[in-house]
Design an enzyme around this catalytic site. Structure first.
Site, PDB file in Angstrom:
ATOM      1  N   THR A   1     -14.038   5.573   6.648  1.00 58.27           N
ATOM      2  CA  THR A   1     -14.792   5.455   5.094  1.00 58.27           C
ATOM      3  C   THR A   1     -14.374   4.134   5.143  1.00 58.27           C
ATOM      4  O   THR A   1     -13.527   3.592   5.981  1.00 58.27           O
ATOM      5  CB  THR A   1     -13.879   5.580   3.473  1.00 58.27           C
ATOM      6  OG1 THR A   1     -12.597   5.938   4.090  1.00 58.27           O
ATOM      7  CG2 THR A   1     -14.481   8.141   3.587  1.00 58.27           C
TER       8      THR A   1
ATOM      9  N   LYS B   1       1.258   4.261  -2.813  1.00 56.04           N
ATOM     10  CA  LYS B   1       0.866   5.699  -2.682  1.00 56.04           C
ATOM     11  C   LYS B   1       2.346   6.595  -3.256  1.00 56.04           C
ATOM     12  O   LYS B   1       2.274   7.914  -3.100  1.00 56.04           O
ATOM     13  CB  LYS B   1       0.645   6.120  -1.080  1.00 56.04           C
ATOM     14  CG  LYS B   1      -0.366   5.335  -1.044  1.00 56.04           C
ATOM     15  CD  LYS B   1      -1.607   6.441  -2.042  1.00 56.04           C
ATOM     16  CE  LYS B   1      -2.742   5.590  -1.523  1.00 56.04           C
ATOM     17  NZ  LYS B   1      -3.854   5.706  -2.618  1.00 56.04           N
TER      18      LYS B   1
ATOM     19  N   TYR C   1       0.751  -1.378  -0.497  1.00 60.33           N
ATOM     20  CA  TYR C   1       0.262   0.250   0.346  1.00 60.33           C
ATOM     21  C   TYR C   1       0.598   1.614   0.058  1.00 60.33           C
ATOM     22  O   TYR C   1       0.655   2.142  -0.549  1.00 60.33           O
ATOM     23  CB  TYR C   1      -0.895   0.279   1.235  1.00 60.33           C
ATOM     24  CG  TYR C   1      -1.939   1.069   1.192  1.00 60.33           C
ATOM     25  CD1 TYR C   1      -3.060   1.623   0.747  1.00 60.33           C
ATOM     26  CD2 TYR C   1      -1.567   1.916   2.371  1.00 60.33           C
ATOM     27  CE1 TYR C   1      -3.300   2.629   0.388  1.00 60.33           C
ATOM     28  CE2 TYR C   1      -2.349   3.138   2.542  1.00 60.33           C
ATOM     29  CZ  TYR C   1      -3.007   3.359   1.510  1.00 60.33           C
ATOM     30  OH  TYR C   1      -3.873   4.909   1.637  1.00 60.33           O
TER      31      TYR C   1
END
Length: 236
Positions: A150, A117, A113
């Protein structure tokens, strides 16, 4: 508002989306690259890419490049078209493994991840360099939305989920708050003509030192072009 289907995990879907959008024959003033997955178990997209790298980075890389000519046609000297790419503070701890971008040697959800990014920041800086060199009326900036409440966290451990549930009101931004810097980058008069910026809380700030490595930016761009099957115009 109109919706067109686009699956960032599928190169075929991205190309179909671009074809459908082109058929509308309308200008493109703002492109926000915001799709993402986080901490997913090791798995691949339909094209065989590690999912973090394929969805978070390569999908946006291909989409942006296929739409770039439309953005260039839509931008003007006084009103540049704008590309906003959503990264994360996680990029500060990310490492780009050019010899193993698919994390095949040793898979870590956190590492994969963070790498995706970091790749987005490197991509944005390289893109802005190319846009400036070509005299295009298009700007490219990268945004850190902060820690937002989220569904992105659905793959974290249950202990983290409980902690998130208990502290969300205190430390997490709402989706509306999380979108504020992206909106600022997209429409603020203060950002007119400004590109190659890393934005957090609607302010320009410094990204990770490694993100400014122009040779690394160039090598990632070249490798990305090969992976998604497009020509590397920057090498000409």
């Amino acid at each position: 508002v109109e919706f067109l289907y686009c699956d960032l995990a599928s190169m075929k879907s991205i190309r179909q989306f671009v074809q459908q959008f082109r058929a509308k024959d309308c200008p493109l003033h703002v492109l926000v690259n915001n799709a993402g997955v986080m901490l997913v178990p090791e798995r691949k997209t339909e094209d065989g890419f590690e999912e973090h790298f394929g969805v978070n980075y390569l999908g946006h890389f291909l989409l942006t490049n296929l739409l770039l000519d439309m953005l260039k046609q839509s931008g003007t000297h006084s009103h540049n078209a704008r590309i906003i790419t959503v990264s994360s503070a996680t990029h500060y701890v990310g490492k780009l493994h050019l010899n193993d971008l698919q994390s095949r040697c040793s898979y870590s959800p956190h590492g994969a991840y963070a790498q995706s990014k970091l790749a987005l920041v490197l991509f944005t800086y390289r893109l802005q360099h190319l846009l400036t060199a070509n005299g295009s009326h298009v700007t490219a900036n990268v945004v850190d939305p902060g820690v937002v409440n989220t569904e992105l966290y659905k793959h974290v451990f249950w202990v983290v989920k409980v902690a998130k549930w208990m502290t969300a009101w205190l430390v997490f931004k709402t989706p509306e708050e999380g979108a504020s810097t992206t909106i600022y980058a997209a429409v603020s008069p203060e950002m007119e003509g400004a590109g190659g910026c890393y934005l957090y809380n609607e302010e320009r700030t410094k990204s990770a030192d490694v993100a400014y490595d122009e040779e690394l930016q160039r090598r990632l761009w070249t490798e990305s072009c090969k992976m998604v099957g497009i020509s590397d115009e920057s090498s000409r």
